[in-house]
Scaffold this active site. Structure first.
Site, short mmCIF file in Angstrom:
data_model
loop_
_atom_site.label_atom_id
_atom_site.label_comp_id
_atom_site.label_asym_id
_atom_site.label_seq_id
_atom_site.Cartn_x
_atom_site.Cartn_y
_atom_site.Cartn_z
N HIS A 137 0.82 -1.22 0.00
CA HIS A 137 0.00 0.00 0.00
C HIS A 137 0.85 1.26 0.00
CE1 HIS A 137 -3.27 -2.56 2.27
NE2 HIS A 137 -2.83 -3.12 1.14
N ARG A 199 -7.25 3.96 0.54
CA ARG A 199 -6.50 2.76 0.94
C ARG A 199 -5.19 2.64 0.17
NH1 ARG A 199 -6.21 -2.77 -0.59
NH2 ARG A 199 -5.85 -4.18 1.20
N GLY A 219 -9.09 -1.76 -3.36
CA GLY A 219 -9.89 -2.07 -2.19
C GLY A 219 -9.37 -3.31 -1.48
N PRO A 220 -10.01 -3.68 -0.36
CA PRO A 220 -9.59 -4.86 0.39
C PRO A 220 -10.34 -6.10 -0.08
CG PRO A 220 -11.21 -3.64 1.65
CD PRO A 220 -11.06 -2.91 0.35
N GLU A 225 -11.95 0.67 -6.73
CA GLU A 225 -12.75 1.85 -7.01
C GLU A 225 -12.19 2.71 -8.14
OE1 GLU A 225 -14.01 2.50 -2.28
OE2 GLU A 225 -12.86 4.04 -3.36
N TYR A 235 -12.95 9.82 1.43
CA TYR A 235 -13.39 8.67 0.63
C TYR A 235 -13.62 7.40 1.48
CZ TYR A 235 -13.10 11.71 -3.26
OH TYR A 235 -13.34 12.77 -4.11
N ASP A 245 -23.29 4.62 0.92
CA ASP A 245 -24.71 4.95 0.98
C ASP A 245 -25.01 5.92 2.11
OD1 ASP A 245 -25.38 3.31 -1.21
OD2 ASP A 245 -25.41 1.55 0.09
#
Length: 365
Positions: A137, A199, A219-220, A225, A235, A245
């Site tokens: 990362h 991330r 993403g994990p 994304e 984010y 949401d």
């Protein structure tokens, strides 16, 4: 030379447009070419993760590095992004992002600047330092925006809580001046942070007409994304995965769901060479999972007059073998792609790694 697809690769028509994709090898036998950029004099500059900045001159790979630097190269760490100054013809400045091991064995990332002198790079200065780093990362993309500012993607360095911490540069998209200072109109006074809650973003691109900024993000285990990046935006990572949401976080405009893309470089297409691609966004991926698809070149078409709504998302190439790291539109109107097969997670083949140019021809069908 044109190459055929490797075993396990599938070439697809471009949305029934009677177009087919081929790849022309520009350079090969490379070691993890992470990023590339184009100089106004025609040279192609690119990074190799172990610490070399190299050039392609008049279509031929220079066997000697333009510059080398000592980096910590393990896992996802090493020499990553490269950005050529918009004023390169006058100042010769080139910026790169790399990992290093500091005192007490701390792992950091930083941005440094080189100057082009007699077709070789001379170290100039450290632009921004002590960006948390690690073997995973690490972010790593650096690009100049249409506003002349330098934008930088940073990962959470394996410590997810840092993404929400505005006192840390990890898990962010940064915006700085070319000299490393902080622009006065940044959202957080005195801070290079432009957006947070990321991330591991690895791709940056701007819409060629509106200047809207987009970023791809890992993403994990799914929920990769594509985001529209807003000034001061949060984010959500690690509090949300994919769409929240809710009103507290900015949702992606496109995500992979439970499958994994592992998206890396991204670029808008602005040339008239392939008219039906003009204004489309492309991104490349590193991952391979049954739910998320193979390592791929993705094409994103937006609804007319609505650059936050995806009208069509298609995959133009699927590969079990090639990990695709960077995609950039060249000044010749072609897309250029780098592979990342020798990074320890790939399946190297003869000639790896490579920089390739996409050639599009009419389908025989």
């Amino acid at each position: 030379m044109l190459i055929t697809l490797r075993k396990g690769e599938e070439k697809k028509p471009a949305d029934n447009e009677n177009l087919e994709i081929e790849f022309e090898v520009i350079a090969q036998n490379l070691e993890v070419p992470w990023d590339l950029d184009f100089a106004p004099d025609g040279r192609i500059f690119f990074t190799e993760r172990p610490g070399r900045i190299r050039t392609i001159v008049n279509g031929k790979l220079d066997p000697d590095p333009w510059a080398s630097l000592s980096v910590f190269s393990r896992g996802e760490a090493g020499l990553m992004g490269i950005a050529i100054s918009p004023n390169f013809e006058n100042n010769g400045h080139i910026y790169v992002y790399h990992t290093y091991r500091g005192p007490e064995d701390h792992i950091w990332n930083r941005i440094v600047r080189f100057i082009d002198k007699n077709n070789r790079g001379e170290f100039d200065k450290i632009i921004l330092d002590e960006i948390p780093g690690g073997q995973i990362h690490d972010g790593g993309r650096v690009k100049f925006g249409p506003d002349g500012k330098l934008y930088v993607t940073t990962g959470d360095s394996g410590n997810s809580s840092l993404a929400q911490n505005l006192d840390s540069l990890a898990g962010k998209i940064l915006r700085i001046n070319a000299d490393g200072s902080t622009p006065q109109d940044n959202p957080f006074q005195g801070s290079p942070i432009w957006s947070y809650g990321h991330r591991n973003p690895e791709g940056l691109t701007w819409h060629p007409e509106t200047g809207t900024l987009y970023a791809t993000e890992h993403g994990p285990s799914g929920h990769d994304e594509l985001n529209v990046i807003e000034k001061g935006g949060n984010y959500g990572w690690p509090k949300v995965r994919g769409k929240s949401d809710g009103e507290d976080y900015i949702d992606p405009i496109l995500e992979s769901g439970s499958g994994t893309w592992a998206p890396s470089g991204t670029s808008f297409y602005s040339s008239n060479r392939i008219p039906t691609w003009k204004g489309n966004l492309f991104f490349v991926t590193l991952g391979f999972t049954p739910g998320g698809g193979r390592r791929s070149l993705h094409r994103v078409i937006f609804k007319q007059n609505n650059l936050r709504t995806v009208e069509n998302h298609t995959i133009l190439l699927e590969s079990r073998n090639d990990r695709l790291r960077a995609v950039e539109e060249g000044p010749d109107g072609y897309l250029y792609i780098t592979t990342s097969n020798r990074d320890g997670r790939g399946d190297p083949d003869s000639g790896d790694d490579r920089i390739m140019r996409i050639k599009v021809s009419s389908s025989k069908n």
